[in-house]
Design an enzyme around this catalytic site. Structure first.
Site, short mmCIF file in Angstrom:
data_model
loop_
_atom_site.label_atom_id
_atom_site.label_comp_id
_atom_site.label_asym_id
_atom_site.label_seq_id
_atom_site.Cartn_x
_atom_site.Cartn_y
_atom_site.Cartn_z
NE ARG A 20 -3.69 -2.20 2.55
CZ ARG A 20 -3.45 -3.41 3.03
NH1 ARG A 20 -2.53 -3.97 3.49
NH2 ARG A 20 -4.57 -4.43 2.97
CE LYS A 46 -7.07 -1.58 5.96
NZ LYS A 46 -8.06 -1.73 4.54
CG HIS A 110 -5.58 1.21 -4.03
ND1 HIS A 110 -4.85 0.30 -3.04
CD2 HIS A 110 -6.44 0.32 -4.56
CE1 HIS A 110 -5.85 -0.55 -2.63
NE2 HIS A 110 -6.63 -0.65 -3.45
NE ARG A 113 -3.22 -3.48 -1.58
CZ ARG A 113 -2.70 -4.38 -0.76
NH1 ARG A 113 -1.44 -4.53 -0.97
NH2 ARG A 113 -3.31 -4.72 -0.09
CG HIS A 136 -6.75 -8.53 0.22
ND1 HIS A 136 -7.01 -8.60 -0.91
CD2 HIS A 136 -6.57 -7.31 0.55
CE1 HIS A 136 -6.74 -7.42 -1.60
NE2 HIS A 136 -6.44 -6.48 -0.51
CE1 TYR A 145 -8.46 -4.52 -3.34
CE2 TYR A 145 -6.06 -4.49 -3.95
CZ TYR A 145 -7.17 -4.00 -3.29
OH TYR A 145 -7.01 -3.09 -2.20
#
Length: 171
Positions: A20, A46, A110, A113, A136, A145
């Site tokens: 990220r 995250k 992003h 990504r 994730h 994604y």
């Protein structure tokens, strides 16, 4: 715009390692470590968890030039003023690089990504491995994604039917 080691490292971290943009901006020189013979990035992701990801060998030389002589507590990537890059400065850099490559639609960090996830899945990397690389919690997020999920070229019937009839399938 002059491009060099910094730009190469940033693009690889975003588009191949799928970090990220906030994770990229928080990296320090000390984030680069060695584990089992590999160069790895160790970073806080995250949720505050610590992760370690292998750095692609294609960028090691530029990475070593980028950090040569720097203090371990210095930011890994700096803006043109010599300060730590932030989300906005990375976004501007990505768009400048895209324009230089002849891509004139907006490209976001992003988006790189997401493209990494799409490309990994298109290469046949198992969903679980891609999910782990992107960190994730839910595989459904990784599937969201996948920008190529509706591509006819990825139809499961092609390799399956080819194997049934002894035909050589190449994608």
């Amino acid at each position: 715009m002059k491009t060099g080691e910094r730009e190469h490292v940033i693009v690889v971290i975003l588009s191949q390692m799928a970090l990220r943009v906030g994770e990229l901006c928080s990296l320090n020189v000390s984030s680069i470590q060695r584990n089992q013979g590999w160069h790895v990035l160790r970073f806080k992701g995250k949720g505050g968890n610590i992760y370690e990801r292998v750095i692609p060998i294609q960028v090691i030389s530029d990475l070593e030039k980028l950090i040569d002589g720097k203090d371990p507590d210095e930011p890994l990537v700096l803006n043109t003023r010599g300060d730590r890059m932030n989300r906005a400065s990375v976004a501007r850099l990505v768009n400048k690089l895209a324009a230089r490559a002849g891509i004139f639609r907006p490209i976001t960090p992003h988006g790189l990504r997401r493209s990494a996830a799409t490309n990994m899945l298109a290469q046949g990397i198992p969903l679980r491995d891609v999910q782990l690389q992107l960190r994730h919690v839910d595989p459904k997020m990784t599937m969201r994604y996948d920008q190529g999920k509706n591509s006819i070229d990825r139809s499961a019937v092609l390799p399956y039917a080819s194997s049934q009839y002894g035909m050589l399938y190449t994608n």
